[in-house]
Enzyme design. Structure first.
Site, short mmCIF file in Angstrom:
data_model
loop_
_atom_site.label_atom_id
_atom_site.label_comp_id
_atom_site.label_asym_id
_atom_site.label_seq_id
_atom_site.Cartn_x
_atom_site.Cartn_y
_atom_site.Cartn_z
N CYS A 130 3.57 -5.43 0.99
CA CYS A 130 4.21 -4.51 1.93
C CYS A 130 4.31 -5.17 3.31
CB CYS A 130 3.42 -3.21 1.99
SG CYS A 130 4.09 -2.03 3.17
N CYS A 133 3.71 -2.69 6.23
CA CYS A 133 2.31 -2.30 6.45
C CYS A 133 1.50 -3.46 7.05
CB CYS A 133 1.62 -1.91 5.14
SG CYS A 133 2.65 -1.04 3.97
N ASP A 134 1.65 -4.66 6.49
CA ASP A 134 0.74 -5.76 6.84
C ASP A 134 1.37 -6.86 7.69
OD1 ASP A 134 -1.24 -4.49 5.38
OD2 ASP A 134 -0.59 -5.40 3.51
#
Ligand code: NDP
Length: 300
Positions: A130, A133-134
């Site tokens: 992701c 997200c990261d």
């Protein structure tokens, strides 16, 4: 008894809930993660009509709020099985059993793994599925994206906005992604394409990723890329394991449906990416959800 249990709160499930409740049905949505599905891990949405550009998680929240507006309930739990008794069905969850007249399966797909040494060991330590997200953890660092589909190239463009360099690793010299996004990636000076290269091994120092070993698809020659982050986007598999007893999937695990989005079992429907269709998009997921939600509600 509930009229409809919807399994999965992505765009397909949420749209089904919106249409069904607005038409008067009693609906329960079951979700084990954050409502919004894949929208939550998508950087920018640019191809949903009426929305020129929006962050995926923002659209996810709006769809979720909208879906609950007409009375749908959300239960956070995981579905482990379905039992069909004709006029009624049981959805088995880790919280217990739910009796319902109809079921809409909207569980979507999950990311495919590379299945190479080091991948599992370094997941969460540099390997991530992701970018939204990261990605920010890799600000100013070099990263690799694996795959030549829309997911890979779109997320590469997103990452290139703040990492120092993005290496895109494509195992053939043919892309599955749309030309528009490939051209956009090619126009960015910190994106480097490596075609005819396959990921061989994730390299790390025991705590975090330090590189990615590659092999040439034609010559088998090995090379090493020094990167801190690795983002595989190599395709998706349908999440239908809990429904394997129903015999409603094709050989790849995707669910087969008719024009009402109904499976061969009366009262069991499927919508969105989990169905065996050609075009997996937010707009086609929403289309499926509307068809199933409206059809069930008007035939109760
Ligand atoms: P795709 O199946 O489209 O692409 C997967 C890519 O990964 C291909 O380049 C494939 O190579 C490669 N690949 C597969 N297995 C491996 C492996 N073991 N090692 C290295 N590379 C591998 O997957 P996506 O997740 O990108 O997209 C899934 C669906 O969602 C598609 O229909 C896509 O169009 C859609 N989508 C649409 C978006 C949009 O329109 N905005 C955004 C994101 C997804 P090969 O070609 O050789 O098989």
């Amino acid at each position: 008894m509930t009229d409809i249990v919807i399994i999965g709160a992505g765009p397909a499930g949420l749209t089904a809930a919106l249409y069904a409740t607005r038409a008067g049905a009693k609906v329960k949505i079951i979700e084990s993660g954050a409502p919004g599905g894949k929208l939550n891990s998508t950087a920018d949405i640019e191809n949903y009509p009426g929305i020129k550009k929006k962050m995926g998680p923002e659209l996810a929240y709006e769809m979720y709020e909208h879906a609950l507006n007409f009375g749908a309930e959300l239960e956070m739990t995981e579905v482990t099985g379905i039992r069909d008794f004709g006029h009624h069905k049981i959805v088995v969850t880790t919280n217990g059993e739910i009796e319902t007249k109809n079921i809409i399966i909207a569980t979507g797909t999950k990311e495919r793994l590379m299945n190479i040494p080091g991948e599992k060991e370094y997941t969460g330590k540099g390997v991530s599925y992701c970018a939204v997200c990261d990605g920010p953890f890799f600000k100013g660092k070099e990263t690799a994206i694996i795959g030549g589909g829309n997911s890979a190239i779109e997320e590469a463009v997103y990452l290139a906005g703040f990492v120092s360099k993005v290496h895109i690793i494509v195992r053939r010299d043919v892309f599955r992604a749309d030309k528009y996004i490939i051209d956009k990636a090619k126009s960015m000076n910190n994106i480097v394409f490596h075609t005819l290269k396959k990921p061989l091994e994730v390299i790390g120092d025991g705590h975090k990723v330090t590189g990615l070993k590659l092999t040439d698809s034609k010559t088998n020659e090995e090379s090493l890329l020094e990167v801190s982050g690795i983002f595989p986007f190599i395709g998706l598999d349908p999440m239908t394991g809990f429904a394997s007893n129903l015999d409603i999937t094709d050989e790849k695990g995707y669910i087969e449906v008719d024009e009402h989005m109904q499976t061969k079992i009366k009262g069991i429907f499927a919508v969105g990416d989990v169905t065996n269709k050609q075009l997996r998009q937010i707009v086609t997921a929403a289309n499926d959800g509307a068809i199933a939600g409206q059809y069930i509600a008007s035939n109760l």
